[in-house]
Design an enzyme around this catalytic site. Structure first.
Site, PDB file in Angstrom:
ATOM      1  N   HIS A 284      -7.149   3.211   1.318  1.00 24.38           N
ATOM      2  CA  HIS A 284      -8.196   2.460   2.021  1.00 24.38           C
ATOM      3  C   HIS A 284      -7.580   1.424   2.974  1.00 24.38           C
ATOM      4  CE1 HIS A 284     -12.195   0.365   2.225  1.00 24.38           C
ATOM      5  NE2 HIS A 284     -11.399  -0.645   2.512  1.00 24.38           N
ATOM      6  N   GLU A 285      -6.694   0.603   2.435  1.00 23.70           N
ATOM      7  CA  GLU A 285      -6.084  -0.443   3.272  1.00 23.70           C
ATOM      8  C   GLU A 285      -5.211   0.174   4.359  1.00 23.70           C
ATOM      9  OE1 GLU A 285      -7.323  -3.205   3.157  1.00 23.70           O
ATOM     10  OE2 GLU A 285      -8.294  -3.062   1.199  1.00 23.70           O
TER      11      GLU A 285
ATOM     12  N   HIS B  76      -7.403   0.889   7.280  1.00 21.89           N
ATOM     13  CA  HIS B  76      -7.559  -0.290   8.144  1.00 21.89           C
ATOM     14  C   HIS B  76      -6.303  -0.488   9.001  1.00 21.89           C
ATOM     15  CE1 HIS B  76     -11.321  -1.836   6.615  1.00 21.89           C
ATOM     16  NE2 HIS B  76     -10.873  -2.044   5.392  1.00 21.89           N
TER      17      HIS B  76
ATOM     18  N   HIS C 141      -6.207   1.764  11.874  1.00 19.83           N
ATOM     19  CA  HIS C 141      -7.204   1.332  12.862  1.00 19.83           C
ATOM     20  C   HIS C 141      -6.613   0.226  13.750  1.00 19.83           C
ATOM     21  CE1 HIS C 141     -11.808   0.340  13.359  1.00 19.83           C
ATOM     22  NE2 HIS C 141     -11.336   1.008  14.376  1.00 19.83           N
TER      23      HIS C 141
HETATM   24 ZN    ZN Z   1     -11.966  -2.364   3.592  1.00 25.43          ZN
END
Ligand code: ZN
Length: 733
Positions: free
Chosen positions: A518-519, A522, A525
């Site tokens: 998940h991280e 990010h 991104h």
């Molecule tokens: Zn998040």
């Protein structure tokens, strides 16, 4: 989770506004002016560029005493630049107004990025004191800019002529879509700060904001008191069903709160939920359940119901001053969803899917209860978690102990890197020497495109230490931009994964594996960002969109072919067996009617409060009746309350951030499931054509266009809720 990130004028200050952590420090920061004179010459923040590999912050040269003077000088410099833009006599243009704002505040941005990263990841008492000192100053600094009327005049002129043709095409050439988006975002910031509020209403707006701030604090304080409730047990037989770990936790809590020799269970979820899942004593479960759900609804000093009404009414009044009918119209206007109607439609579809499953789950639990307590016994709300846990053991048992040997932290990280490599053709090479690091635990990676060009620098900092706050997050030390000389980003992933010991490497449980992916989503991104203006770069996107790329990345973590490649036993090196993969995948469907139902019900409750106009708000008398009526209209099962009832709905009443915004989690989940489904439809989770689109329109695009436009360009259609329902087993199949 992602912390607010810094990009240009406004976001710098969002970080400042996040405020000090948990109030553990007091103001004792150095006198900024005095410190300035002694460190002026060697303060690294005063240099325009850093002569380090990748231009990374020279951590070893940055001392605690450098921050305050850099903040003071950075804010002063920024204000001077902004005033020069506001007071310019030349006709306002995109370049002399908007681009000039994008270029302003360089020093402040430099110091704020390093400071707020380290205040979370490697905090000292000095940094804590500085945060307490500078958070309010940064917030005032932001106000001084967005309340500058002359500046707004100029922004508005550029905004009004953004579509062209304009009066003076030589001064204002036609804007491209990214530039138009940038102008609109700046304009909205000023409007939302009250720039268009009529002058006779400005005093009222200020008064409302002040009153709301007081009410939020009061709500938090009363709820804190209510949260102090303890279920105290003095007889060991009352612990029936509780696992040893939970007994020890209960003894420790009792001891800590002055009831040594007894056991205590409270209302924080880490205490409440396990007790409700394991205690065989139905009466005790009922007692704790009632305490949990009655918070804020007792007459007396801790009653929050009057506050709820006052807060929601003031918000409705304020929305009208801004020119909106309701608070939800105001709050959602800047988001991807745009209107409360769009949110309501999507949440209703999710709820409908959850409802059927919720009823099936209830029937199954009712059968377990009847087998236990006799045919006449009826399932009550305090029985749900207890029988669901029994059900889980029967059908979905997933033991972290069984899984952990396959998830050594470095191999999981390699799995995440490999996924990005296959999707986007980028590579990750660890750089060990000479790159500055803020702590010895930190690793640095040079990220490159297939053609060898530099994408960005990625730091990972995975293990806990006393100077790090809890949780996991992504942040930036440098934001991507392409104004003249291109700047590539410096990104960090921080975690609190179990550290290696003398005889075992760092092994992750399943939820930690998904957190790492998940991280990393990010981080990608931020890293792959390829826009012109820093304000629109990477993760600086709308709040109902920001969790989409990160949640999307979690899908690859549990993809069987991907698991086979990265999940290898740390001793034998063998790949994870198929039956464990099947268990991982099945467990994601467990109790999803309940989980989705209680979440969506709370999101709808939030929406109900904030889609009423001022007159409608004033007609509401009783918060408990409002809550019950809303749940009846929604069609919630009697055995499941919403995740929050209003009197303890902290997200929406303890501050303004999530009011009419609790939906954003579910919204982003719909996007990620729909986006991953696009790969499934292709029959290849690394489909090259789709991966290229994903990079271009999602990971590289930041907020360079409206998020719905970006999404539909990638997907070829608007997001559909069906894939999420299917993923959670809510599609009736
Ligand atoms: Zn998040």
């Amino acid at each position: 989770m992602k912390k607010d990130t810094v990009a240009g004028l406004f976001c710098i200050l969002m970080i400042g506004c996040a405020g000090p952590q948990s109030g553990t420090t007091t103001v004792s920061g150095p006198n900024a002016e005095a410190t300035m004179s002694t460190t002026m010459s060697d303060n690294p923040f005063f240099a325009e560029t850093w002569d380090t590999p990748y231009g990374a912050p020279p951590f070893e040269r940055i001392k605690d005493e450098h921050y305050a003077p850099a903040f003071v000088r950075g804010m002063a410099e920024h204000l001077r630049e902004v005033e020069a833009i506001a007071n310019a006599t030349a006709e306002p243009t995109f370049d002399n107004t908007i681009v000039a704002l994008e270029r302003s505040g360089e020093m402040l941005s430099r110091v704020a990025l390093v400071f707020f990263n380290l205040a979370s990841a490697d905090r000292t008492d000095a940094l804590g004191a500085l945060e307490t000192e500078f958070a309010p100053k940064l917030s005032q600094h932001q106000d001084a800019i967005v309340l500058n009327e002359q500046l707004f005049e100029r922004v508005k002129k550029v905004y009004d002529t953004r579509e062209g043709p304009n009066l003076n095409p030589e001064l204002n050439p036609e804007l491209n879509p990214e530039q138009k988006k940038l102008v609109e975002d700046y304009h909205r910031d000023f409007v939302r700060a009250g720039a268009t509020v009529k002058s006779e209403d400005k005093e009222r707006l200020k008064a409302i904001n002040t009153e709301l701030a007081t009410l939020y604090t009061e709500f938090s304080n009363r709820l804190l008191e209510e949260n102090k409730y303890l279920l105290i047990l003095d007889d060991e037989t009352q612990l029936a069903g509780l696992p040893q770990q939970l007994r020890s936790a209960g003894a420790a809590l009792a001891n800590e709160r002055g009831h040594a020799g007894k056991w205590a269970y409270g209302l924080v979820r880490s205490s409440y939920e396990p007790f409700m899942s394991y205690s065989t004593d139905r009466k005790l479960r009922e007692q704790l359940w009632r305490a949990f759900h009655d918070r804020g609804s007792h007459d007396g000093d801790h009653d929050t119901r009057g506050l709820v009404l006052a807060i929601a009414t003031l918000r409705a009044e304020r929305a009208r001053l801004f020119g909106y009918e309701t608070h939800a119209d105001y709050a959602i206007d800047g988001n991807m969803a745009k209107t409360p109607r769009a949110v309501f439609d999507l949440m209703s579809k999710l709820f409908k899917g959850a409802k059927t499953r919720m009823d099936q789950e209830r029937d199954a639990l009712q059968r377990l209860l009847a087998a236990d307590l006799g045919r006449k016994a009826k399932l009550e709300p305090w029985d749900w978690r207890y029988y669901a846990e029994k059900q889980r053991k029967l059908q979905f048992d997933l033991s972290d102990e069984e899984l952990k040997p396959y998830f050594q932290v470095d191999t999981v990280r390699q799995g995440a890197f490999r996924t990005a490599e296959k999707l986007f053709g980028i590579t990750f090479e660890e750089v060990t020497s000479s790159v500055p690091r803020y702590h010895p635990d930190v690793k640095a990676f040079d990220v490159k495109n297939a053609d060898g060009s530099h994408v960005g620098l990625l730091y990972v900092d995975y293990f806990p230490r006393p100077s790090k706050r809890g949780g996991a997050w992504m942040d930036l030390f440098r934001v991507q931009r392409d104004l003249g000389e291109p700047r590539r980003p410096i990104v960090v992933n921080v975690g609190n994964f179990p550290a290696p010991t003398d005889d075992t490497p760092a092994l992750l449980g399943w939820s930690e594996v998904t957190t790492l992916f998940h991280e990393f989503g990010h981080a990608l991104h931020g890293l792959l960002s390829d826009v012109t203006y820093p304000r629109l770069a990477g993760t600086s996107v709308k709040r109902d969109y920001v969790e989409f790329p990160s949640q999307l990345m979690e899908n690859w973590a549990s993809e069987p072919a991907v698991l086979k490649e990265y999940a290898k036993h740390y001793v034998t090196g063998e790949s994870i067996p198929d039956d464990l993969i099947a268990k991982i995948r099945n467990s994601s469907k467990f109790n999803q009617g309940f989980e989705t139902g209680e979440y969506v019900a709370a999101a709808l409750l939030d929406l109900q409060w904030h889609t009423r106009n001022l007159e409608q708000m004033r007609a509401i008398q009783d918060v408990n009746i409002f809550d019950r009526e809303t749940m009846r209209t929604v069609g919630m099962a009697a055995e499941i309350p919403p995740r929050y009832y209003s009197p303890y709905f902290q997200h929406i009443f303890a501050d303004g951030g999530y009011a009419a915004g609790y939906y954003v989690y579910g919204w982003a989940q719909v996007l990620e499931a729909d986006a991953f489904h696009a790969f499934e439809e292709k029959g290849d989770v690394f489909d090259p054509e789709l991966s290229a689109k994903l990079r271009k329109h999602v990971f590289a695009a930041g907020s360079s266009q409206d998020e719905m436009v970006l999404y539909t360009t990638f997907r070829g259609a608007k997001p559909s809720v069906e894939p999420l329902l299917k993923k959670r087993g809510l599609d009736g199949k």
